[in-house]
Design a protein around this motif. Structure first.
Motif, mmCIF file in Angstrom:
data_model
loop_
_atom_site.group_PDB
_atom_site.id
_atom_site.type_symbol
_atom_site.label_atom_id
_atom_site.label_comp_id
_atom_site.label_asym_id
_atom_site.label_seq_id
_atom_site.Cartn_x
_atom_site.Cartn_y
_atom_site.Cartn_z
ATOM 1 N N ARG A 1 30.817 46.634 64.565
ATOM 2 C CA ARG A 1 32.328 46.795 65.380
ATOM 3 C C ARG A 1 32.237 47.413 66.539
ATOM 4 O O ARG A 1 33.136 47.215 67.421
ATOM 5 C CB ARG A 1 33.295 47.429 64.383
ATOM 6 C CG ARG A 1 33.574 46.295 63.571
ATOM 7 C CD ARG A 1 34.710 46.859 62.472
ATOM 8 N NE ARG A 1 34.696 48.188 61.940
ATOM 9 C CZ ARG A 1 34.124 48.706 60.827
ATOM 10 N NH1 ARG A 1 33.912 47.738 59.871
ATOM 11 N NH2 ARG A 1 34.181 49.828 60.407
ATOM 12 N N GLU A 2 31.101 48.129 66.771
ATOM 13 C CA GLU A 2 30.826 49.067 68.200
ATOM 14 C C GLU A 2 30.665 48.080 69.258
ATOM 15 O O GLU A 2 30.059 47.132 69.031
ATOM 16 C CB GLU A 2 30.098 50.240 67.874
ATOM 17 C CG GLU A 2 30.336 51.021 66.864
ATOM 18 C CD GLU A 2 29.411 52.328 66.797
ATOM 19 O OE1 GLU A 2 28.327 52.113 67.250
ATOM 20 O OE2 GLU A 2 29.397 53.080 65.869
ATOM 21 N N PRO A 3 30.844 48.525 70.602
ATOM 22 C CA PRO A 3 30.409 47.807 71.734
ATOM 23 C C PRO A 3 28.990 47.986 71.801
ATOM 24 O O PRO A 3 28.365 49.139 71.378
ATOM 25 C CB PRO A 3 31.276 48.312 72.688
ATOM 26 C CG PRO A 3 31.922 49.587 72.509
ATOM 27 C CD PRO A 3 31.854 49.714 70.653
#
Length: 177
Positions: free
Chosen positions: A84-86
Motif C-alpha cells: 500500500r506504500e508509494p
C-alpha cells in the motif's frame, strides 16, 4: 516430593526464543523482504510480537511452531502494508554499500544465494510452505502454522520442490539444425 515449578515465565520463554529461534525468524523474514534495512525492522517487529504473545503460549505446540506462526503472520502483514506504500526510487546498481549485513555474509555461498533468490520467485503459498519445510517442520506443523491441512501442506511443499528444481536446474534447449 518435589513441587512442580510450574510453567516457564515470559522472560525464560523469550530467552529460549532469542537463543533458539532467531535464525528461523530471520530466514522467514528474508523470504518476504528483500531490502536489508526493512528486513531488520521486520525481524524486530516479529520479536516484539512474540514478546507480546508469549503470555498466550499454552504449550499445545512447540515453541518453534508458535514463533514460526507469529513470524509468518507478521510477514504477511508486512508485505500487505508495503504494497500500500508509494514506490521508492531505486538506487543505482553501482552504489557501494559501506558494510554487508551478517545474514548477507552468511549467504555468500553461491548455491544458498541462488536458492534464496529462487524461493522468492515461488507463489506465496508455495514459498511459505517450503521455507517452513526447510526449517525442519513436519508437514503437520507446516499445516498448523499456515492454517491448512497436513495433506495440503505436503502438496504445497512437493510443488515448491518441483518448481525450485525446475528453476534452479533448467534443461538446456536443444537447437534443431
Amino acid at each position: 516430593m518435589v513441587p512442580d515449578p510450574g510453567p516457564p515465565d515470559k522472560d525464560q520463554l523469550f530467552a529460549e526464543v532469542t537463543s533458539g529461534c532467531t535464525g528461523l525468524i530471520s530466514r522467514i523474514a528474508m523470504s518476504h523482504e528483500a531490502d536489508p534495512a526493512l528486513r531488520l525492522e521486520l525481524v524486530q517487529d516479529i520479536l516484539l510480537a512474540v514478546w507480546v504473545a508469549l503470555p498466550s503460549f499454552r504449550g499445545d505446540a512447540s515453541l518453534r511452531t508458535f514463533v514460526a506462526s507469529i513470524a509468518q503472520k507478521r510477514c504477511v502483514t508486512h508485505v500487505a502494508r508495503r504494497a500500500r506504500e508509494p514506490r521508492q526510487v531505486e538506487l543505482p546498481p553501482d552504489l557501494i554499500s559501506a558494510a554487508q549485513l551478517p545474514d548477507e555474509v552468511a549467504i555468500g555461498n553461491d548455491f544458498k544465494e541462488k536458492l534464496a533468490e529462487t524461493i522468492k520467485k515461488l507463489p506465496d503459498p508455495q514459498r511459505e510452505a517450503i521455507v517452513l519445510c526447510f526449517e525442519g517442520f513436519s508437514y503437520g506443523e507446516v499445516g498448523e502454522v499456515l492454517g491448512i491441512s497436513t495433506n495440503a501442506a505436503m502438496l504445497r511443499c512437493q510443488r515448491a520442490k518441483q518448481s525450485l528444481k525446475a528453476l534452479m536446474d533448467p534443461v538446456p534447449k536443444v537447437s534443431q539444425a
